[in-house]
Design a protein around this motif. Structure first.
Motif, PDB file in Angstrom:
ATOM      1  N   ARG A 138       0.869  -1.173   0.000  1.00 54.90           N
ATOM      2  CA  ARG A 138       0.000   0.000   0.000  1.00 54.90           C
ATOM      3  C   ARG A 138       0.908   1.226   0.000  1.00 54.90           C
ATOM      4  NH1 ARG A 138      -5.388   0.657   2.015  1.00 54.90           N
ATOM      5  NH2 ARG A 138      -6.521  -1.302   2.074  1.00 54.90           N
ATOM      6  N   VAL A 139       0.690   2.113  -0.947  1.00 53.79           N
ATOM      7  CA  VAL A 139       1.514   3.334  -1.003  1.00 53.79           C
ATOM      8  C   VAL A 139       0.623   4.554  -0.811  1.00 53.79           C
ATOM      9  CG1 VAL A 139       3.308   2.313  -2.439  1.00 53.79           C
ATOM     10  CG2 VAL A 139       1.329   3.380  -3.519  1.00 53.79           C
ATOM     11  N   ALA A 140       1.193   5.573  -0.183  1.00 50.76           N
ATOM     12  CA  ALA A 140       0.408   6.771   0.136  1.00 50.76           C
ATOM     13  C   ALA A 140       0.369   7.749  -1.024  1.00 50.76           C
ATOM     14  CB  ALA A 140       0.982   7.455   1.379  1.00 50.76           C
ATOM     15  N   ASP A 141       1.424   7.759  -1.839  1.00 47.66           N
ATOM     16  CA  ASP A 141       1.480   8.752  -2.912  1.00 47.66           C
ATOM     17  C   ASP A 141       2.405   8.274  -4.025  1.00 47.66           C
ATOM     18  OD1 ASP A 141       4.102   9.185  -1.968  1.00 47.66           O
ATOM     19  OD2 ASP A 141       3.386  10.743  -0.590  1.00 47.66           O
ATOM     20  N   GLU A 142       2.545   9.111  -5.032  1.00 49.64           N
ATOM     21  CA  GLU A 142       3.353   8.752  -6.200  1.00 49.64           C
ATOM     22  C   GLU A 142       4.820   8.562  -5.837  1.00 49.64           C
ATOM     23  OE1 GLU A 142       4.302  10.499 -10.670  1.00 49.64           O
ATOM     24  OE2 GLU A 142       2.591  11.265  -9.528  1.00 49.64           O
ATOM     25  N   GLU A 144       6.073   7.343  -3.026  1.00 44.96           N
ATOM     26  CA  GLU A 144       6.244   6.009  -2.440  1.00 44.96           C
ATOM     27  C   GLU A 144       6.176   4.932  -3.520  1.00 44.96           C
ATOM     28  OE1 GLU A 144       3.887   4.833   0.850  1.00 44.96           O
ATOM     29  OE2 GLU A 144       4.435   6.564   2.077  1.00 44.96           O
ATOM     30  N   ASP A 194      -8.798  -4.869   0.093  1.00 47.45           N
ATOM     31  CA  ASP A 194      -7.419  -4.443   0.329  1.00 47.45           C
ATOM     32  C   ASP A 194      -6.615  -4.450  -0.976  1.00 47.45           C
ATOM     33  OD1 ASP A 194      -5.000  -3.939   2.121  1.00 47.45           O
ATOM     34  OD2 ASP A 194      -4.426  -5.811   1.123  1.00 47.45           O
ATOM     35  N   ARG A 198      -4.705  -1.451  -3.132  1.00 45.78           N
ATOM     36  CA  ARG A 198      -3.287  -1.493  -3.524  1.00 45.78           C
ATOM     37  C   ARG A 198      -3.114  -1.217  -5.014  1.00 45.78           C
ATOM     38  NH1 ARG A 198       0.121  -4.879   0.122  1.00 45.78           N
ATOM     39  NH2 ARG A 198      -1.140  -5.352   1.955  1.00 45.78           N
ATOM     40  N   ALA A 201      -3.837   2.378  -6.005  1.00 46.03           N
ATOM     41  CA  ALA A 201      -2.740   3.262  -5.604  1.00 46.03           C
ATOM     42  C   ALA A 201      -1.592   3.185  -6.606  1.00 46.03           C
ATOM     43  CB  ALA A 201      -2.261   2.889  -4.205  1.00 46.03           C
TER      44      ALA A 201
END
Length: 201
Positions: A138-142, A144, A194, A198, A201
């Motif tokens: 799971r990444v929060a933004d580009e 990551e 979930d 992922r 994102a």
């Protein structure tokens, strides 16, 4: 008394038989629909044609020999029916052929895995390839996501949702308790949500 029961039973059987017979008769008087039904039910060639196309020729991905063989067979088949047909060029495709695939888990234990090649997968030129297996995080933004992508060289990335069990749903429903089936299905829904997060994102 016994005779009257037997008569009643025979009457019920006759009633169901009559309904069954009516259900098997054709319900339309339209001659076109009748002709279509007769053609499909009495002179169908689906099984014979499907055997050639699916079993003998096999997969028909664009750019493969299977595709070329299917086109040649189709043109020849139409020709034998008196239907003019020709091959049309609709794109330029790189050639691809599915080779053998063998995948083994070697740690933490040894096990041969069921595996299928995705179309257009790159080959290994016959070499055995080893690598670490990683899961999409799971990444929060580009930023990551970009950082994760820089760590992937030489690794195998799992791109499908992990299943909570290897048992087919039909087998679970037949053999497991309803509460167990619902618990596994609930877990599958959680994993699907979930995984969707992922991949988005």
């Amino acid at each position: 008394m016994m005779r009257s029961r037997l008569t009643a039973a025979l009457a019920v059987i006759a009633l169901f038989a009559a309904r069954s017979t009516r259900a098997q008769t054709f319900r339309s008087d339209d001659p076109v629909i009748r002709a279509m039904w007769s053609e499909g039910m009495e002179r169908s060639q689906v099984e014979r044609l499907a055997q050639v196309l699916m079993d003998s020729i096999g997969p028909r991905l664009s750019g493969t020999q299977g595709f070329t063989s299917a086109v040649e067979w189709l043109v020849a088949t139409y020709g034998s029916w008196g239907v003019p047909a020709r091959r049309e060029q609709y794109g330029t495709w790189r050639s691809w052929r599915q080779g053998p695939a063998h995948v083994d888990l070697i740690a933490p234990r040894v096990r041969t895995l069921d595996a299928r090649l995705l179309a257009w997968s790159a080959g290994t030129q016959g070499r055995a390839v080893e690598g670490e297996v990683v899961v999409l995080p799971r990444v929060a933004d580009e930023a990551e996501a970009a950082a994760f992508l820089r760590t992937l060289r030489g690794k195998f990335v799992l791109i499908s949702m992990p299943e909570p069990t290897c048992r087919p749903t039909q087998e679970l429903e037949r053999l497991a308790r309803p509460a167990t089936v619902e618990r596994i299905q609930a877990r599958r829904r959680e994993l699907a949500a979930d995984w969707a997060a992922r991949t988005r994102a």
